[in-house]
Design a protein around this motif. Structure first.
Motif: not given
Lengths: 301, 301
Positions: B53-55, B59-62, B84, B86
């Motif tokens: 996961x990262x931001x 963008x942010x997500x998994x 996924x 966010x």
């Protein structure tokens, strides 16, 4: 891939389903793999998410839970959740379930399972710390396992407290605003559902025989209970390794004092021994609860 | 929630889209938050999954990636992925993308971005270690950035090697089976796409001026390259902290020698300095690549 939307999962979930799933998950947790929790955030660091994952002998999957504090001002829940269940034959995700409301049920259900096995049978008075969305689910869930006569509501603002008492009334529960001191002095069961980083009450306000559940502590630095209480109570939690890492039990030096609730449920460990025991349950929130409730939702659909 | 099925995402992805997304992600990674990787498994411990996961600032997500080795015998890919993203306004998951094929493109694309900036402009000979699904994507991706004349295929079994040469031919690439020694002696670019836990070749087989990419090392204990090569080469990776933890660079003691490829792409750090430099790129695989390719897929739909 099967998909259950927030609307669908919220329509399917019940206290009874969540209770059964939480109970099964807590038992399974004693013999399952729970993988490290990721504490992440969005592009705006104040928007936080967690990733929890686990594998039991039957289920494996991942839950992403988010906490977007700004949602409240927009009239939206701050917490959202999504659960991914593996198809264990192929490694593909077999089902994706939006589970914001479900998560509130499942979290409260774990505390209800603990109260059911640890609180005195004659408990009738609940003290609830916190007036958020989750706190209401906690009160309702506990009311399913003990005949609650009064809920003492400890609120940081009178406005929020009064609104919460009104919400309790809509659920058929009799609430009243109390100070932390008065609530603890009268409570048979205390539930804390806050984002506190310091103890919410003093240890000697808690009567012998009380059952205490800390729901809010879910990250390093969080703290809801007085250390003196933890020092003298019998300590239970959903998952000792996780509870000692990110839950309330991070404030307990001797981890050997922690008993997994699943072991009490199966009779491998003892729960309450005497009517004047103080029992403490820390719910750090484990992925298996999500996986078991996800399975129950898919079966109920 | 938007949903792209495996069929839909596989139909949308192209080498060009993956390359652009990987490049953007590698640049963004130098200034983004990448959260700890979870290494999990299914009920059967041999079935493994990772959660990344990262931001970034946008963008942010998994991403959940799975590796089910038994799939091969069923004629199914061993790797599967789901991404996924966010909705950063609400914390809900805005999009879920099945990305098994996409993942192969995105992984190869990172190596192509690295080869494009680090390999000699006149490189024409590729050595590929490994004959799995991913190895083929690697060859095709590198062929988009350098005019490859020959691909030396190093296979553990002649059968698999010959089948791989046939697959290369279907992609318009001229392959031939080689020993590890002969492949290295002739290669301008070496790509390792294996699950090895020990070096695949010897350091002194590698000619000055070669570019080497280790794609396979993605967990503690994995190792594809000889330590002597790492000791003397210029070292690059997608994300130093992750590469030193679970990538090939876990075998490099001095982490200050690692340069993030994103810094080379933006000119903050130097890449290849001389024609006889040996450059090594380790691709540990970062969540931002998944998030950027997910966004590109959604835009392309």
């Amino acid at each position: 891939m099967r998909f259950l939307s927030e609307t669908e999962s919220a329509a399917l979930i019940t206290e009874e389903m969540a209770f059964a799933a939480a109970r099964d998950a807590l038992i399974a947790a004693t013999d399952a793999q729970t993988f490290p929790v990721v504490l992440g955030h969005g592009s705006e660091p104040g928007n936080r998410f967690t990733v929890k994952s686990a594998a039991s002998d039957r289920l494996a999957g991942v839950k992403v839970g988010s906490f977007w504090p700004g949602n409240e001002a927009k009239g939206m829940p701050r917490h959202n959740s999504i659960i991914l269940l593996f198809d264990q034959e192929t490694g593909r995700i077999a089902a994706t379930i939006e589970a914001g409301t479900v998560n509130a049920f499942r979290t409260a259900a774990a505390d209800a399972v603990a109260a059911d096995v640890l609180a005195r049978r004659d408990a009738t008075t609940l003290a609830i710390f916190g007036t958020g969305n989750q706190a209401l689910y906690e009160c309702v869930a506990v009311s399913k396992v003990r005949a609650l006569e009064t809920v003492h509501v400890v609120a940081r603002s009178a406005d929020r407290g009064e609104r919460f008492v009104e919400l309790l009334s809509q659920k058929g529960l009799k609430g009243q605003l109390s100070t932390a001191h008065d609530a603890c002095r009268q409570a048979d069961i205390i539930v804390t559902a806050t984002t506190a980083r310091a103890p919410l009450f003093e240890s000697d306000w808690v009567r012998p025989g009380t059952h205490v559940a800390s729901m809010g502590s879910d990250a390093r630095g969080k703290q809801e209970l007085p250390p003196e209480l933890l020092a003298n109570a019998r300590l239970f939690c959903d998952l000792p390794s996780q509870s000692a890492e990110i839950g309330e039990m991070q404030h307990v030096a001797d981890r050997t004092r922690l008993t997994a609730l699943g072991d009490v449920l199966t009779g491998k460990a003892e729960g309450r021994l005497a009517d004047d025991d103080i029992t403490v349950f820390d719910s750090s929130g484990i992925a298996l609860q999500d996986l078991y409730v996800a399975e129950a939702l898919l079966n109920a659909r």
